[in-house]
Design a protein around this motif. Structure first.
Motif, mmCIF file in Angstrom:
data_model
loop_
_atom_site.group_PDB
_atom_site.id
_atom_site.type_symbol
_atom_site.label_atom_id
_atom_site.label_comp_id
_atom_site.label_asym_id
_atom_site.label_seq_id
_atom_site.Cartn_x
_atom_site.Cartn_y
_atom_site.Cartn_z
ATOM 1 N N SER A 1 -9.099 73.442 -28.984
ATOM 2 C CA SER A 1 -10.350 72.691 -29.138
ATOM 3 C C SER A 1 -11.539 73.637 -29.266
ATOM 4 C CB SER A 1 -10.564 71.767 -27.941
ATOM 5 O OG SER A 1 -9.528 70.813 -27.857
ATOM 6 N N THR B 1 -14.357 74.498 -27.970
ATOM 7 C CA THR B 1 -15.248 74.542 -26.817
ATOM 8 C C THR B 1 -15.922 75.905 -26.768
ATOM 9 O OG1 THR B 1 -13.548 75.411 -25.331
ATOM 10 C CG2 THR B 1 -13.712 73.000 -25.545
ATOM 11 N N GLN C 1 -15.016 72.704 -35.248
ATOM 12 C CA GLN C 1 -13.561 72.767 -35.153
ATOM 13 C C GLN C 1 -12.956 73.353 -36.433
ATOM 14 O OE1 GLN C 1 -11.663 71.570 -32.255
ATOM 15 N NE2 GLN C 1 -10.297 73.003 -33.318
#
Length: 513
Positions: A447, A449, A430
């Protein structure tokens, strides 16, 4: 195997070190041609050979095939463009996926890769006997291994099964070479990079004379990228974490994200703190139309600029593009990717893309539409009058604007991907993603991902030759490139060049037979 014979014999019989690579950073003054048997006697001759080994990194062929440009137009971010459907045909057929074994850019990309391999193999075979300082010899050996790994990594990603040469090949053996399993190629890349790292410099101390050469950081970044392609995520993280250091902070190699994204693409910022491995382009060769492939200039500059471009009203925000050739046009698909949920544009958009068509509709500029023209152009690399070189040669061939092969934002995002996909430290992933987004002026954090990281790579690295590789390696090419005619199982690689199949044991991929 005509093209391989040509370049192997050229490497074995005559030193090919005086054809190009005449930029300021890796410069060798032509003295003539020397028989290979009489060469490699001292450090100066070894350096000339090393310069020749670097040279194919920035090659552009006479039919305008360059690695980054070709990869752009094969992706969902760009069309080939140009004047018509036959303009620079090897690029057109890859862009619309009508290529076959006789057409396409494969001959030039194959030649580039194997020319680099042959040159590094020659140098590696000769260095042990060169009379020179042993520390310098170790560095040259490490650079040669880095370059061999670099060329093989491009070749194995572009072509499914390839021959593997670890030493100079005798001409008598050329027709009997065989392709090898992909894992053998990856094993040599890994072996070369691991062997090279410790003998490469931590940093380039003298940028006036050595910028553009391989460093420990470049080797670790390339090794980390190779591990990511093989989905060896933990090993990728180990290498990339050394390169990246603390996200947004310090690392052992002095790399640092530039404060302003747009500054990355200013000519005066070459070899900046974000650059890890940079492709050098120079106006020093004074390239002319009689030998387009001899120029050291960046043809992507004139090729990406709008055709017939003229500014009609100064002071109203029109870029000072040169009148170019209208290739590498941006797809509406990429433009849409830059639009955020609130309807605003991502902070990188104005430094990446210019909507020339809207400027024309307002009467600010005039231009001629390209084939498949969307009206959007790649601002990152489109040639401007400020970048134009009016020294010797033809100006169109001599733009001295470099190209990033690996930069820090790229390695941040690769490490973030490896952490997420490998079940690693998602908190660090992150931070890496946030650092790239914050630098680009985006305060709406997302986020970390896999999907978001790949989208970030698309926006951050648009037009820099990464997108096609990312789509293929993640299995997303079939869906993303369907609108261009991409067929999975066929178009995830290039065919072996047709002339290299004649009277040899090489086998064409069944999808192209």
């Amino acid at each position: 195997m005509k093209s391989i014979i040509k370049y192997i014999l050229f490497s074995i019989i005559i030193t090919p070190f005086f054809n190009s690579c005449s930029d300021d950073y890796l410069e060798v003054n032509p003295k003539g041609q020397s028989l290979e048997s009489n060469y490699y006697r001292n450090a100066d001759e070894a350096y000339a050979a090393l310069v020749a080994a670097y040279d194919p990194v920035g090659w552009i062929s006479a039919n305008y095939v360059a690695k980054e440009f070709a990869l752009n137009i094969a992706s969902d971010d760009h069309y080939a463009g140009g004047g018509n459907a036959q303009d620079a045909n090897p690029l057109q057929v890859w862009s619309n996926y009508t290529l076959d074994a006789a057409t396409g850019p494969q001959e030039e990309l194959w030649r580039r890769g194997y020319s680099g391999v042959f040159r590094t193999n020659i140098l590696l075979s000769k260095l042990p006997d060169v009379d020179m300082d042993e520390n310098l010899k170790a560095r040259y050996t490490a650079e040669s291994k880095f370059l061999r790994a670099y060329y093989y990594f491009d070749l194995i990603r572009l072509f499914k099964r390839i021959p593997l040469f670890k030493k100079p090949l005798e001409a008598s053996a050329i027709n009997n070479v065989l392709q090898v399993d992909r894992e053998q190629v990856y094993a040599l890349i890994e072996e070369d990079l691991l062997a090279a790292i410790n003998d490469l410099p931590l940093t380039i101390e003298n940028r006036e004379t050595e910028a553009g050469r391989a460093t420990q950081g470049a080797a670790k970044a390339l090794l980390g990228k190779m591990y990511l392609y093989q989905e060896r995520f933990n090993e990728a993280v180990t290498q990339l974490q050394d390169v990246n250091g603390e996200p947004g902070g310090n690392n052992m190699y002095g790399y640092k994200l530039l404060d302003n994204f747009g500054d990355l693409f200013k000519k005066e910022n070459q070899f900046n703190s974000e650059s890890i491995f940079e492709v050098i382009h120079s106006s020093a060769s004074n390239g002319v139309w009689d030998c387009i492939g001899c120029t050291e200039g960046n043809l992507l500059s004139v090729m990406s600029a709008p055709r017939g471009y003229t500014v009609l009203e100064e002071g109203r925000g029109a870029p000072n593009f040169v009148s170019g050739w209208g290739f590498n046009v941006v797809t509406e698909n990429l433009v849409a990717a830059f639009i955020k949920e609130d309807g605003s544009f991502d902070g990188r958009y104005p430094f990446t893309i210019t909507n020339v068509d809207s400027l024309a509709q307002e009467g600010i500029v005039n231009y001629d539409k390209s084939y498949q023209g969307s009206g959007y152009f790649l601002k990152k690399f489109a040639g401007t009058k400020d970048d134009r070189s009016d020294g010797g040669g033809n100006w169109e061939l001599n733009f001295p604007k470099n190209f990033y092969d690996i930069r820090l934002a790229d390695t941040y995002l690769m490490e973030a991907e490896a952490l997420v996909r490998g079940g690693g430290n998602t908190g660090r992933a992150q931070k890496l993603l946030d650092a790239v987004r914050t630098r680009s002026g985006n305060n709406d954090m997302v986020s970390a991902t896999f999907e978001n990281i790949l989208k970030e790579r698309r926006l951050e690295l648009a037009g820099e030759g990464h997108r096609w590789f990312d789509l293929v390696r993640t299995g997303m090419a079939a869906e993303a490139l369907e609108f261009k005619g991409y067929i999975e199982g066929k178009h995830n690689k290039l065919p072996i060049p047709l002339q290299d199949l004649n009277n040899t044991l090489l086998e064409q991929d069944p999808a192209y037979q």
